[in-house]
Design an enzyme around this catalytic site. Structure first.
Site, PDB file in Angstrom:
ATOM      1  N   HIS A 207       0.811  -1.233   0.000  1.00 49.32           N
ATOM      2  CA  HIS A 207       0.000   0.000   0.000  1.00 49.32           C
ATOM      3  C   HIS A 207       0.839   1.275   0.000  1.00 49.32           C
ATOM      4  CE1 HIS A 207       1.080  -0.082   4.243  1.00 49.32           C
ATOM      5  NE2 HIS A 207       0.715   1.182   4.295  1.00 49.32           N
TER       6      HIS A 207
HETATM    7  C1  UD1 Z   1      -1.804   5.624   6.068  1.00 51.35           C
HETATM    8  C2  UD1 Z   1      -0.451   6.052   6.657  1.00 51.35           C
HETATM    9  C3  UD1 Z   1       0.571   4.949   6.454  1.00 51.35           C
HETATM   10  C4  UD1 Z   1       0.052   3.641   6.994  1.00 51.35           C
HETATM   11  C5  UD1 Z   1      -1.293   3.332   6.361  1.00 51.35           C
HETATM   12  C6  UD1 Z   1      -1.882   2.066   6.923  1.00 51.35           C
HETATM   13  C7  UD1 Z   1       0.091   8.453   6.532  1.00 51.35           C
HETATM   14  C8  UD1 Z   1       0.882   9.461   5.821  1.00 51.35           C
HETATM   15  N1  UD1 Z   1       0.073   7.241   5.976  1.00 51.35           N
HETATM   16  O1  UD1 Z   1      -1.616   5.473   4.670  1.00 51.35           O
HETATM   17  O2  UD1 Z   1       1.751   5.296   7.155  1.00 51.35           O
HETATM   18  O3  UD1 Z   1       0.975   2.621   6.688  1.00 51.35           O
HETATM   19  O4  UD1 Z   1      -2.189   4.409   6.655  1.00 51.35           O
HETATM   20  O5  UD1 Z   1      -3.057   1.699   6.264  1.00 51.35           O
HETATM   21  O6  UD1 Z   1      -0.477   8.734   7.559  1.00 51.35           O
HETATM   22  N2  UD1 Z   1      -9.124   5.304   2.238  1.00 51.35           N
HETATM   23  C9  UD1 Z   1     -10.340   4.674   2.243  1.00 51.35           C
HETATM   24  N3  UD1 Z   1     -10.862   4.317   3.444  1.00 51.35           N
HETATM   25  C10 UD1 Z   1     -10.254   4.551   4.615  1.00 51.35           C
HETATM   26  C11 UD1 Z   1      -9.017   5.213   4.606  1.00 51.35           C
HETATM   27  C12 UD1 Z   1      -8.458   5.576   3.406  1.00 51.35           C
HETATM   28  O7  UD1 Z   1     -10.940   4.421   1.208  1.00 51.35           O
HETATM   29  O8  UD1 Z   1     -10.796   4.189   5.685  1.00 51.35           O
HETATM   30  C13 UD1 Z   1      -8.509   5.671   0.938  1.00 51.35           C
HETATM   31  C14 UD1 Z   1      -8.777   7.077   0.513  1.00 51.35           C
HETATM   32  O9  UD1 Z   1      -8.917   7.091  -0.874  1.00 51.35           O
HETATM   33  C15 UD1 Z   1      -7.481   7.801   0.883  1.00 51.35           C
HETATM   34  C16 UD1 Z   1      -6.448   6.711   0.678  1.00 51.35           C
HETATM   35  O10 UD1 Z   1      -7.115   5.496   1.032  1.00 51.35           O
HETATM   36  O11 UD1 Z   1      -7.284   8.913   0.104  1.00 51.35           O
HETATM   37  C17 UD1 Z   1      -5.227   6.864   1.516  1.00 51.35           C
HETATM   38  O12 UD1 Z   1      -5.549   7.037   2.892  1.00 51.35           O
HETATM   39  P1  UD1 Z   1      -4.537   7.848   3.846  1.00 51.35           P
HETATM   40  O13 UD1 Z   1      -4.995   7.797   5.252  1.00 51.35           O
HETATM   41  O14 UD1 Z   1      -4.252   9.185   3.274  1.00 51.35           O
HETATM   42  O15 UD1 Z   1      -3.170   7.061   3.700  1.00 51.35           O
HETATM   43  P2  UD1 Z   1      -2.856   5.503   3.674  1.00 51.35           P
HETATM   44  O16 UD1 Z   1      -2.321   5.159   2.335  1.00 51.35           O
HETATM   45  O17 UD1 Z   1      -3.976   4.703   4.227  1.00 51.35           O
END
Ligand code: UD1
Length: 372
Positions: A207
């Site tokens: 991821h």
């Molecule tokens: C975040 C953390 C990363 C961690 C990961 C674990 C940061 C910078 N990154 O990355 O260190 O390893 O979490 O999972 O804090 N989304 C959903 N549903 C959710 C959450 C996210 O659909 O419940 C999607 C959204 O499109 C979002 C994307 O995932 O834009 C990324 O989510 P985000 O929290 O920005 O970062 P992660 O890649 O999850």
């Protein structure tokens, strides 16, 4: 009575705060421990299921910030968390890990002169392209109490000029959750559901933006998985970020039929998958540690790791800078050439108790100082 607020935001935070919360229950005459969920992760399968399985109470505060660019997400968390801090005026804020919620809440508390503790401090990948590395460095530079999982954490912090009196080597709280829930995970139905046999499948999680946000790298990794799938079934619970990008890149159509794609998986089912897998291919931080603890073979598809102990004494191999070598190593492991590892120091299921004891002492000490 002292008040502490612990922050959770994203999936890897829940299994770290759960044992800390429970350890503070031993001090309930001295400490009120509250939980603030920023809402960085919000899907049921990325968040709620973990609260249920880890027997965490509903969060006392939910900020509901959701997704966004780094600046939007971090700023939104800060604005909302500041309101909670002003209203609640806690004696300490505890943050864990390295996600945007970690730095956002540490910075907010520090500016209000509220003491902060960082659990899993000192880890460094030395790769500032990773958003987490920025979060780690900044958080450690302003937190008051730094709780360390492995020796490299102490070395890194001392090199950065951090006062050694702030540093406490306590072990790994994520392993507290793992040891607690390992037996319970035996009741999981996930192996039957996916029709897989113990030690006969490869588990994959990917991821990181560097692995899934760019077509070339994403396609190379799909090719690698297809090769592995010629030898064993591959199970891949898909992170929302990966799903979205693979859809945009039209990569699902290129996947081997021997690759089982699932939704994000809850904690107990995932522990079952880790412990039964023959090999794990991952870019996660936590899974490098969980596999080392369980003695499961792990190839990390990144060019750096902030958790070097998993490579120096654990079962982890860091092979992301050479995907051909990663492929060859995966095949060798499947054919029986495994890396023998050991469990790192203080990864014994007692770390959160150590943290709670230190914090109780520190907060009471402060009291005496003020009284004097
Ligand atoms: C975040 C953390 C990363 C961690 C990961 C674990 C940061 C910078 N990154 O990355 O260190 O390893 O979490 O999972 O804090 N989304 C959903 N549903 C959710 C959450 C996210 O659909 O419940 C999607 C959204 O499109 C979002 C994307 O995932 O834009 C990324 O989510 P985000 O929290 O920005 O970062 P992660 O890649 O999850």
């Amino acid at each position: 009575m002292k008040k502490i607020i612990s922050v959770v935001g994203a999936r890897p935070n829940f299994m770290k705060v759960a044992p800390i919360h429970k350890s503070f229950l031993d001090y309930k005459n001295q400490i009120v421990h509250k939980i603030c969920h920023t809402g960085q992760h919000y899907d049921e399968k990325m968040s709620k299921v973990f609260f249920e399985e880890l027997e965490l109470p509903e969060p006392d505060f939910y900020l509901g910030v959701g997704s966004g660019s780094h600046a939007t997400q971090t700023a939104h968390i800060m604005v909302e968390f500041e309101k909670i801090l002003i209203k609640e005026s806690p004696d300490l804020v505890i943050v864990v890990g390295d996600v945007n919620s970690t730095i956002a809440c540490t910075l907010t508390a520090a500016k209000l002169n509220i003491k902060t503790a960082h659990v899993e401090a000192g880890l460094r990948s030395f790769d500032r392209q990773m958003p987490e590395e920025i979060n780690r460095i900044l958080t450690d530079s302003i937190a008051d109490y730094l709780f360390i999982t492995e020796q490299s954490g102490i070395d890194n912090l001392l090199k950065e000029g951090i006062d050694k009196n702030k540093i406490h080597f306590v072990g790994n709280v994520m392993i507290d959750s793992l040891t607690k829930y390992l037996v319970k995970s035996d009741n999981s139905e996930i192996m039957n559901k996916l029709n897989i046999i113990s030690k006969d499948f490869v588990l994959v999680t990917l991821h990181r933006p560097s692995n899934v946000d760019f077509f070339d790298q994403a396609e190379k990794l799909v090719n690698l998985l297809n090769t592995v799938a010629l030898l064993r079934k591959v199970v891949f619970p898909l992170h929302p970020r990966t799903k979205k990008n693979w859809e945009d890149f039209n990569l699902f159509s290129k996947l081997s039929k021997n690759i089982i794609i699932t939704e994000p998986i809850g904690y107990l089912d995932f522990l079952t998958l880790i412990k039964n897998s023959l090999l794990i291919l991952t870019d996660s931080g936590g899974i490098q540690e969980e596999s080392t603890f369980l003695g499961v073979q792990c190839i990390t598809l990144r060019t750096s790791t902030e958790r070097p102990v998993t490579v120096t004494i654990g079962t982890n191999q860091l092979l992301g800078s050479d995907l051909q070598l990663a492929e060859r190593t995966a095949i060798e492991i499947i054919n029986g050439k495994i890396k023998i590892g050991k469990v790192p120091k203080l990864w014994d299921g007692q770390s959160s108790q150590r943290i709670a004891k230190i914090i109780v002492e520190k907060l009471n000490c402060n009291n005496i100082e003020i009284g004097n």
